[in-house]
Design a protein around this motif. Structure first.
Motif, PDB file in Angstrom:
ATOM      1  N   GLU A 124       0.866  -1.184   0.000  1.00 15.59           N
ATOM      2  CA  GLU A 124       0.000   0.000   0.000  1.00 15.59           C
ATOM      3  C   GLU A 124       0.896   1.224   0.000  1.00 15.59           C
ATOM      4  O   GLU A 124       1.658   1.455   0.950  1.00 15.59           O
ATOM      5  N   GLU A 126       0.715   5.333  -0.696  1.00  9.74           N
ATOM      6  CA  GLU A 126      -0.090   6.545  -0.885  1.00  9.74           C
ATOM      7  C   GLU A 126      -1.538   6.202  -1.248  1.00  9.74           C
ATOM      8  O   GLU A 126      -2.136   6.782  -2.158  1.00  9.74           O
ATOM      9  N   GLY A 127      -2.075   5.229  -0.531  1.00 12.08           N
ATOM     10  CA  GLY A 127      -3.472   4.853  -0.696  1.00 12.08           C
ATOM     11  C   GLY A 127      -3.747   3.875  -1.817  1.00 12.08           C
ATOM     12  O   GLY A 127      -4.862   3.354  -1.923  1.00 12.08           O
ATOM     13  N   GLU A 128      -2.760   3.596  -2.658  1.00 11.51           N
ATOM     14  CA  GLU A 128      -2.926   2.645  -3.758  1.00 11.51           C
ATOM     15  C   GLU A 128      -2.351   1.289  -3.343  1.00 11.51           C
ATOM     16  O   GLU A 128      -1.282   1.227  -2.742  1.00 11.51           O
ATOM     17  N   VAL A 129      -3.067   0.223  -3.680  1.00 13.93           N
ATOM     18  CA  VAL A 129      -2.661  -1.124  -3.294  1.00 13.93           C
ATOM     19  C   VAL A 129      -2.256  -1.907  -4.531  1.00 13.93           C
ATOM     20  O   VAL A 129      -2.977  -1.921  -5.539  1.00 13.93           O
ATOM     21  N   GLN A 130      -1.115  -2.563  -4.464  1.00 13.24           N
ATOM     22  CA  GLN A 130      -0.591  -3.360  -5.566  1.00 13.24           C
ATOM     23  C   GLN A 130      -0.180  -4.729  -5.039  1.00 13.24           C
ATOM     24  O   GLN A 130       0.470  -4.830  -3.989  1.00 13.24           O
ATOM     25  N   THR A 222     -10.940  -8.205  -1.283  1.00 11.04           N
ATOM     26  CA  THR A 222     -10.085  -7.526  -2.244  1.00 11.04           C
ATOM     27  C   THR A 222      -8.725  -7.324  -1.582  1.00 11.04           C
ATOM     28  O   THR A 222      -8.574  -7.508  -0.361  1.00 11.04           O
ATOM     29  N   TRP A 223      -7.722  -6.926  -2.359  1.00 15.78           N
ATOM     30  CA  TRP A 223      -6.421  -6.682  -1.738  1.00 15.78           C
ATOM     31  C   TRP A 223      -6.477  -5.569  -0.687  1.00 15.78           C
ATOM     32  O   TRP A 223      -5.912  -5.727   0.405  1.00 15.78           O
ATOM     33  N   PRO A 224      -7.154  -4.438  -0.930  1.00 19.35           N
ATOM     34  CA  PRO A 224      -7.263  -3.433   0.140  1.00 19.35           C
ATOM     35  C   PRO A 224      -7.973  -3.977   1.379  1.00 19.35           C
ATOM     36  O   PRO A 224      -7.566  -3.688   2.514  1.00 19.35           O
TER      37      PRO A 224
END
Length: 274
Positions: A124, A126-130, A222-224
């Motif tokens: 995670e 800056e708020g984005e999840v990969q 989900t990933w998040p």
């Protein structure tokens, strides 16, 4: 500050856990041993659980001896050390004990990571999840399962393990895994992130496929959402949810492969600059 939480659990009914999780200094690792199929000679008197525990120990030793060494070198030397731990076994067999590996290290103002075979690293930033995984193994399995269906009996005899996969182990055009060949480490996926400031992660998860299945096969998270469970409720709760979903799937007769798998998860929660 970095808080590390982890949990691991054997599959229900399995006598040994073939996963492992460890932390030594600023290195965190998750490993998943390859379960041997019935009737397949590995050439080795040791099983996957032994190999995973020994590789985790050797990784910790290599890191402790030189904490700044590149992760690929640490893994290669650990594989070599484990190979030397059982010289009387036939380690030339492609079915020799093996493990997938995920490593994360914070060092000199950055996070370094390594992913080898089908473990998953979730970031995670800056708020984005990969999610990062090494999908070469999955590509081979998908190709083999799409082959003409003259191997149904072999598939059943192997308890759901795809026959023929060992022909692609640790070779170009196949997939790479920690086994008896140190050169496999050079084929791992690696990368770095800043430890603070722009582009730095706030949460990092390391998952064996028995935990990542919550997203990529069971579809319950989900990933998040998985990261939220790990950081808010802990890795043991993630494993509990996976087991519950597996039981529902199995009861509905939708099992493909193993009904359960060992499951391991570690999460790094970064609340301040390291």
């Amino acid at each position: 500050m970095i808080e590390v939480r982890s949990a691991t659990a054997a599959a229900p009914g399995r006598p040994e856990n073939e996963d492992a999780v460890f932390q030594v200094g600023n290195l965190v690792g998750v490993l998943d041993g390859v379960t041997q199929a019935d009737g397949v000679d590995s050439g080795c008197i040791h099983g996957a659980a032994w190999y995973v525990r020994r590789l985790a120990r050797r990784l910790a030793e290599q890191h402790s001896a030189d904490p700044a060494k590149p992760l690929k070198e640490i893994l290669a030397e650990a594989i070599s050390a484990v190979r030397d731990d059982h010289p009387d076994c036939d380690l030339t067999a492609p079915t020799t004990p093996a493990a997938t590996v995920c490593l994360v290290r914070v060092d000199a103002g950055r996070f370094d990571y390594l992913v080898l075979c089908d473990v998953t690293l979730v970031l995670e930033v800056e708020g984005e999840v990969q999610a990062i995984t090494d999908d070469r193994f999955e590509q081979i399995i998908t190709r083999l399962r799409r082959a003409p269906a003259d191997s149904d009996d072999a598939f059943a005899a192997n308890r759901g393990y795809t026959p023929g996969k060992w022909d692609f182990t640790n070779r170009d055009g196949g997939y790479w895994i920690a086994a008896a060949e140190p050169a496999a480490a050079a084929h791992a996926i690696t990368g770095s992130l800043p430890a603070h400031g722009d582009g730095s992660p706030s949460r990092i998860a390391l998952l064996t496929d028995g935990a990542a299945c919550a997203v990529d096969s069971l579809g319950i998270l989900t990933w998040p959402a998985l990261l939220k469970v790990l950081s808010d409720e802990g890795p043991s709760e993630l494993i509990r949810q996976v087991r519950e979903a597996e039981r529902r799937r199995n009861a509905a007769g939708r099992v493909v492969g193993k009904p359960h798998d060992d499951a391991t998860a570690a999460v790094l929660v970064i609340t301040e600059e390291p």
